[in-house]
Design an enzyme around this catalytic site. Sequence first.
Site, mmCIF file in Angstrom:
data_model
loop_
_atom_site.group_PDB
_atom_site.id
_atom_site.type_symbol
_atom_site.label_atom_id
_atom_site.label_comp_id
_atom_site.label_asym_id
_atom_site.label_seq_id
_atom_site.Cartn_x
_atom_site.Cartn_y
_atom_site.Cartn_z
ATOM 1 N N ASP A 17 4.820 -2.255 4.999
ATOM 2 C CA ASP A 17 4.023 -1.045 4.322
ATOM 3 C C ASP A 17 3.819 -0.967 5.729
ATOM 4 O OD1 ASP A 17 3.351 0.843 3.261
ATOM 5 O OD2 ASP A 17 1.565 -0.515 2.117
ATOM 6 N N ASP A 59 2.541 2.388 6.134
ATOM 7 C CA ASP A 59 1.685 3.658 5.775
ATOM 8 C C ASP A 59 1.030 4.215 7.111
ATOM 9 O OD1 ASP A 59 -1.377 4.627 4.128
ATOM 10 O OD2 ASP A 59 0.235 4.199 2.558
ATOM 11 N N ASP A 75 -6.064 -3.589 5.758
ATOM 12 C CA ASP A 75 -6.437 -3.539 4.183
ATOM 13 C C ASP A 75 -6.039 -4.796 3.361
ATOM 14 O OD1 ASP A 75 -9.054 -2.325 4.540
ATOM 15 O OD2 ASP A 75 -8.496 -0.764 3.702
#
Lengths: 409, 343
Positions: free
Chosen positions: A96, A98, A313
């Site tokens: 991911d 991001d 996170d």
Amino acid sequence: MPPDANKRFLMTAFSRHYRDVSIAMPDRFARREFGFMFFDRDYVMRHLGFAKRAELKNYLVDNVPSHAYYSCAYYEKPNAPTMPEKKWLGADLIFDLDADHVEGTKGMTYENMLKRVKEEVIRLMDEFLLGDLGFDYDSLKVVFSGGRGYHVHINDPRVFRLSSHERREIVDYVTGTDLDIDWIFPETSFEMARFKDRPSIARKRTMPKLEDGGWRRRMRRGIDELLKELEDADETTAKGVLAKISEEGPKEIGVKTLEGVYDDLFKGSQGKRGVDRMRDDDTFEVFSEKRRADAFISIVEMRVKGRMKGETDEPVTSDIKRLIRLPSSLHGKTGFEVIPMKRDDVEDFDPFISAVSATFGEEPVRVSCKEPVEMSLKERKFTLDEGQNTVPEYAAIYLICRKLATFDF
Amino acid sequence: MDVKLAAKYPFLKGASAYLRETGVDLSKLTTSVAYERARFMGKERVMEALENGMIEDHPMASEVDANNELLSYPVARMIVSAVTDQMLVTRYAIAEAKKADKHLRGEEFTFIKSVAEELGLNVSVDEDTISVDFTDFLRFSAAMRSKDWKLINQRLQDGRVIVTKQRLVRLIQQMLTEKISSELPLAVNDDIMNAFSQDITVISKIMEEKRAEFKARSMGKVSIIRFPPCMKKLLTMIQSGENVPHTGRFALVSFLHTLGMNSDEVLETFSSAPDFDESKSRYQIQHITGEISGTEYTPPECSTMKSYGICFDPDSLCKKDWMAHPLTYYRSKGKRFKPPSRK
């Protein structure tokens, strides 16, 4: 909670998209869990399974979710309510990227942020996935998330059963976490001199070799490139280069140390400078102080490590049960379509052109902008003032999703 | 395969083929007088694994010795299966794998390679470099938590990890541990139960004692002095109302729960926080302790804590090579603790 005018407008458009578009189904979709969020409900719908393509399509058209996800894992019973009952069978390996997971994107505009993330996607694929890890070109798929970044999916039977710990090892590999510097610069002992027949043994660190592969090669290449760059520049420029790299790092290195690094490498007569010994004798022992050697290593590390953060996170890659955006679905906070593509399409991909759903039309829509907006969509520049504006439908959807404007009726 | 080789590596297909060819009837192993010695040696095999974690070799002067040594392997597996105790299975599998490891280290590379391949590990040799697929490497090195086994510190090219002969043997040991523990327990019939009933009772009793001892050593009353720095920090943060990420709350709650605190006790620990919201906290805690979710979560290991960015102020115990889990820290802190063995 009855939907307001903005939501009603978006739901009409989204529903048209889901009716007209052909959904790019994930592999083994019948084994996946699906999850949705909605414009008109404030809960997350999870634990759904769809045995047939048409069932999923009907669900999307009927419920018009604002966000649609599927599990990177596949299960025996994807629609069972708890994880143990689902029975985990395996999971894709997904990265991911991001904006939150890439350093230096804070404060950037949305457009620039996506460009920055894209560079990191390309680096991840070329250097690591196709490079060191040797995955097949065809097993890789990049997906524009519709939001703040991209996902890279790896569809290779060898990775399906990898545990969370094993996946984290891969994350650590690509982010450069826990690199062992003593392994990079292996120590060898050698005889310094003989004194009364007693050899005096010293240990020295040697340079990593390109042919060793992995991070040894990466570090060696980084050193070679840095040395060349510094050598080709004049002293002031070179010292500036060092200072700039150190500024971007987590711990700034003192000016004196940096100057010392430069002096140890480049001062002295040609052929005997530190840089010459480094290259010719394959030795790392050219620094007069440990502090300088450490500074040099951390500068090289910063250069080769890239900007992907290991600390996130939600580290998707090691989470073997997580939900990820469904390709061809729409992202409720931008209105962009989630677009899958091949590695070679990444450079030319521009979300502001290609991620605007083909089902969104040109009909004029009146919106109210909260503040002036400048943007470019479908190769058209928009300069909007605060207050009422009339824009094509596709632009209205983007503005309302991003909460830059409200629907004006 | 000759009998001595078969006795050294009784888990290989060649060893079972040898037994078949020589006409050994495994069903008679439990009863026939002829196998009395093999039965005795099989019991010893289990007892040694249980008590010392290591199975001794016996001199194989004659073929008869070697044959008994070989037969003690199926006997040991029957006994382990009859006790039906997962902890015993694991202990036994590790001991068998260590025994094989000791032998394999002295073998020629071609033999080592053939053993690896029989166990399902594809090994490539290019001139003098030995390599294995990186996903296989990850799978079989997952138990090795020192930094020199981390993927990032390997020579990795085109998806293959270059390994030394010693490392290949170490990987085989791990594969073998997994293979043996996955094969056991076997189905046991009444003959087996009857033949070994006394031994089964004795072994079960020892296992019970071991378990009690382990529990006493590991947990006892929750002692904050033994908390690793990460958990101490998280606890202070929560109690003082600092903003703790979800991953941090999760780590601390699952940690406290594993130490034996129930949801109410955990809740009480948190209640001094200035922003304490009882119903919200209760829900989160009950989720992690399994009262709502049905899954009892265990705290994340050190590498996960690091990835989450919640590994705070590691001390010298944290930095030990074998330290890989906050619970290990808790168990070993202030004790004379034997670190997990590792090569």
